[in-house]
Design an enzyme around this catalytic site. Structure first.
Site, PDB file in Angstrom:
ATOM      1  N   PHE A 130      -0.696  16.510   3.611  1.00 24.93           N
ATOM      2  CA  PHE A 130      -1.156  15.812   2.409  1.00 24.93           C
ATOM      3  C   PHE A 130      -0.006  15.728   1.416  1.00 24.93           C
ATOM      4  O   PHE A 130       0.580  16.737   1.049  1.00 24.93           O
ATOM      5  CB  PHE A 130      -2.368  16.504   1.780  1.00 24.93           C
ATOM      6  CG  PHE A 130      -3.055  15.617   0.798  1.00 24.93           C
ATOM      7  CD1 PHE A 130      -3.977  14.666   1.222  1.00 24.93           C
ATOM      8  CD2 PHE A 130      -2.743  15.692  -0.554  1.00 24.93           C
ATOM      9  CE1 PHE A 130      -4.590  13.805   0.313  1.00 24.93           C
ATOM     10  CE2 PHE A 130      -3.346  14.839  -1.472  1.00 24.93           C
ATOM     11  CZ  PHE A 130      -4.270  13.896  -1.034  1.00 24.93           C
ATOM     12  N   ARG A 181       0.916  11.756  -9.662  1.00 22.45           N
ATOM     13  CA  ARG A 181       1.397  10.412  -9.359  1.00 22.45           C
ATOM     14  C   ARG A 181       2.779  10.165  -9.960  1.00 22.45           C
ATOM     15  O   ARG A 181       3.516   9.289  -9.519  1.00 22.45           O
ATOM     16  CB  ARG A 181       0.432   9.357  -9.927  1.00 22.45           C
ATOM     17  CG  ARG A 181      -0.945   9.348  -9.289  1.00 22.45           C
ATOM     18  CD  ARG A 181      -1.691   8.101  -9.737  1.00 22.45           C
ATOM     19  NE  ARG A 181      -3.123   8.175  -9.478  1.00 22.45           N
ATOM     20  CZ  ARG A 181      -3.710   7.835  -8.326  1.00 22.45           C
ATOM     21  NH1 ARG A 181      -2.983   7.418  -7.326  1.00 22.45           N
ATOM     22  NH2 ARG A 181      -5.005   7.912  -8.188  1.00 22.45           N
ATOM     23  N   GLU A 227       0.856  -1.195   0.000  1.00 23.81           N
ATOM     24  CA  GLU A 227       0.000   0.000   0.000  1.00 23.81           C
ATOM     25  C   GLU A 227       0.893   1.246   0.000  1.00 23.81           C
ATOM     26  O   GLU A 227       2.053   1.196   0.427  1.00 23.81           O
ATOM     27  CB  GLU A 227      -0.917  -0.068   1.237  1.00 23.81           C
ATOM     28  CG  GLU A 227      -1.774   1.124   1.536  1.00 23.81           C
ATOM     29  CD  GLU A 227      -2.813   1.466   0.480  1.00 23.81           C
ATOM     30  OE1 GLU A 227      -2.467   1.484  -0.715  1.00 23.81           O
ATOM     31  OE2 GLU A 227      -3.965   1.784   0.841  1.00 23.81           O
ATOM     32  N   ASP A 228       0.340   2.352  -0.475  1.00 23.45           N
ATOM     33  CA  ASP A 228       1.118   3.595  -0.500  1.00 23.45           C
ATOM     34  C   ASP A 228       1.177   4.277   0.864  1.00 23.45           C
ATOM     35  O   ASP A 228       2.233   4.660   1.338  1.00 23.45           O
ATOM     36  CB  ASP A 228       0.562   4.576  -1.562  1.00 23.45           C
ATOM     37  CG  ASP A 228      -0.948   4.808  -1.451  1.00 23.45           C
ATOM     38  OD1 ASP A 228      -1.601   4.210  -0.564  1.00 23.45           O
ATOM     39  OD2 ASP A 228      -1.477   5.583  -2.263  1.00 23.45           O
ATOM     40  N   ASP A 273      -3.486   6.073   6.647  1.00 27.58           N
ATOM     41  CA  ASP A 273      -3.899   7.351   7.206  1.00 27.58           C
ATOM     42  C   ASP A 273      -4.796   7.055   8.420  1.00 27.58           C
ATOM     43  O   ASP A 273      -4.291   6.780   9.503  1.00 27.58           O
ATOM     44  CB  ASP A 273      -4.637   8.084   6.072  1.00 27.58           C
ATOM     45  CG  ASP A 273      -4.976   9.522   6.372  1.00 27.58           C
ATOM     46  OD1 ASP A 273      -4.149  10.210   6.948  1.00 27.58           O
ATOM     47  OD2 ASP A 273      -6.086   9.960   6.012  1.00 27.58           O
TER      48      ASP A 273
END
Ligand code: IMP
Ligand code: MG
Length: 183
Positions: free
Chosen positions: A154, A167, A101-102, A105
């Protein structure tokens, strides 16, 4: 890399730092799964870069698969109900699954997804996340392998997007507030 100031406020993690962290994490993974087979699952789209870089460092026998998930609710708050837009191509019974996963959060997406995968009776389910924002956590979730703990900002780049953009940036960057102001 240098970015235009009106778009990118700062570079948080450079591609070089990512690559050397992945050397470290994947050395651990290759050791932890020694003698086993691995199914490496990419969570699209955000994890595309980290997945490709992880995959090329795996030296044990492995298969790959992809999932597309989207969480209900607005883009900035995760509801915890994950919609599976594309499921795995094959069953995972008896398999050692490593989710890539990136970013984690609130933790809601991954805790839902891991619980879902566990109902399919795999041998194991573990999570690798490039980035972790523990300050934002709403459910208890600890990644088995994580790259970088980051503050509550963010970020975009290296697969991560804002409104499907950025991206392609090679580094993980903090977006300029000007970009939000325009939307
Ligand atoms: P959560 O852990 O369920 O809150 O959601 C994690 C997902 O939210 C990630 O897979 C990303 O798609 C998205 N996300 C959270 N923080 C960021 C960020 O800083 N930049 C880009 N996407 C983010
Ligand atoms: Mg994601």
């Amino acid at each position: 890399m240098e970015y235009p100031k009106d778009v990118i406020e700062s570079v948080l993690v450079t591609n070089e730092e990512i690559q050397s962290k992945l050397d470290e994490l994947c050395a651990r993974i290759n050791k932890d799964y020694d003698g086993k087979e691995l199914l490496v699952v990419c969570i699209l789209k955000g994890a595309v870069c980290v997945f490709a870089d992880v995959l090329r460092r795996i030296t044990i026998p492995c298969n790959i698969d992809f999932m597309v998930v989207s969480s209900y609710g607005s883009s900035s708050t995760s509801s915890g109900v994950v919609r599976i837009l594309k499921d795995l191509d094959h069953g995972i019974e008896g398999k050692n699954v490593l989710i890539v996963e990136d970013i984690v959060d609130s933790g809601k997406s991954m805790s839902y997804l891991m619980a879902n995968l566990r109902t399919r009776h795999p041998a194991s389910v573990k999570l690798l996340t490039l980035l972790d924002k523990p300050d934002r956590r709403q459910v208890e979730l600890k990644a088995d392998y994580y790259g970088f703990i980051i503050p509550d900002e963010f970020v975009v780049g290296y697969g991560l997007d804002y409104a499907e953009q950025y991206r392609n940036l090679p580094d993980v960057c903090v977006l300029s507030p000007k970009v939000y102001a325009e939307n």
